[in-house]
Design an enzyme around this catalytic site. Structure first.
Site, short mmCIF file in Angstrom:
data_model
loop_
_atom_site.label_atom_id
_atom_site.label_comp_id
_atom_site.label_asym_id
_atom_site.label_seq_id
_atom_site.Cartn_x
_atom_site.Cartn_y
_atom_site.Cartn_z
N ASN A 165 0.83 -1.22 0.00
CA ASN A 165 0.00 0.00 0.00
C ASN A 165 0.86 1.26 0.00
O ASN A 165 0.37 2.35 0.26
CB ASN A 165 -0.97 0.00 1.20
CG ASN A 165 -0.25 0.01 2.55
OD1 ASN A 165 0.97 0.09 2.61
ND2 ASN A 165 -1.01 -0.07 3.62
N GLU A 215 1.95 4.27 7.62
CA GLU A 215 0.83 3.82 6.79
C GLU A 215 0.25 4.98 5.98
O GLU A 215 0.51 6.15 6.30
CB GLU A 215 -0.26 3.26 7.71
CG GLU A 215 0.16 2.03 8.49
CD GLU A 215 0.07 0.75 7.67
OE1 GLU A 215 0.18 0.80 6.43
OE2 GLU A 215 -0.09 -0.32 8.29
#
Ligand code: GLP
Length: 239
Positions: free
Chosen positions: A137, A144
């Site tokens: 991702n 993140e």
């Protein structure tokens, strides 16, 4: 400046990455290396260990700082990143144990552990060469999507997709949900960055990171602004 090197195979990628790390240690024997975990760097570490055994590389003056660690895992837990590093590099070379640093995911005061980690990195003179993998991702270390760019070491909650991706390392299914990680500001302060990406599963994230807009949605995209970035990749579908 960004250099993109396309490797012919995972082995080729690993040897090229190990060559760059080895050159750094030859040029500056007392350098500070930033290290990464995950499956991608395994071949790089294997190659460095092989060269160490042939007496081609000397780690005796090197200092290392790892990117991240799971919160709640003791260093001697077999699933901790500290154990991973001991198994794959630290215990197999002449790196001095006192010179190998991994964030302390078990500290009673995690905020203090983050500050201490930042202080130890500055005291060592900053990171000369930071090895990085990339999550599918687009995450780097455990930053993140959506992560702020201006952070140093801090505590994060892991995305479900990252927990799922990392569950392969946890046979009992109990993947930690938090981690202590170097933040993006700290990573960007490394004098050189070496990003390695292997497998078609990384192709899209890598493409967006290198050629897409710089956006918190793809944390690795900030690397486009780094003055000395080398990318070694092997992400084609057909090999
Ligand atoms: C984890 C690590 C990252 C790593 C990523 C990709 O989430 N915290 O540092 O880059 O996984 O790992 P792999 O190389 O196994 O694909």
């Amino acid at each position: 400046m960004m250099r993109i090197i396309k490797a012919k195979s995972y082995q080729d990628l690993s040897r090229k990455a190990a060559n760059i790390i080895s050159a750094q240690v030859i040029l500056k024997p007392n350098c500070v290396l930033g290290l990464a975990t995950g499956s991608t760097p395994l071949g790089t570490y294997r190659q460095l260990v092989e060269w160490y055994r042939k007496d081609d590389i000397d780690f005796s003056k090197v200092t290392t700082f790892n990117l991240d660690e799971y919160v709640g895992l003791r260093p001697d837990d077999p699933q901790s990143y500290y154990s991973y590093m001991r198994q794959n590099l630290f215990d197999l070379t002449n790196l001095r144990p006192g010179s190998c640093h991994v964030p302390d995911g078990c500290a009673v005061d995690l905020a203090a552990a983050c500050r201490d980690y930042d202080a130890a990195i500055s005291e060592a003179g900053g990171i000369d060469l930071q090895l990085l993998g990339i999550g599918s991702n687009g995450h780097i270390a455990f930053n993140e999507p959506g992560a702020a760019f201006e952070k140093d070491t801090h505590i994060v909650s892991l995305r479900e997709s990252t927990i799922a991706a990392n569950s392969r390392f946890f046979p009992d299914g109990c993947v930690p949900r938090q981690a202590i990680t170097m933040g993006i500001r700290l990573i960007m302060q490394a004098r050189k960055i070496l990003l390695i990406a292997d497998g078609p599963g990384k192709r899209n994230a890598l493409h967006r990171a290198l050629y897409g807009p710089i956006s918190a949605e793809i944390p690795a995209s900030i690397l486009q602004l780094h003055p000395d970035l080398t990318v070694i990749c092997h992400v084609k579908e057909d090999d």
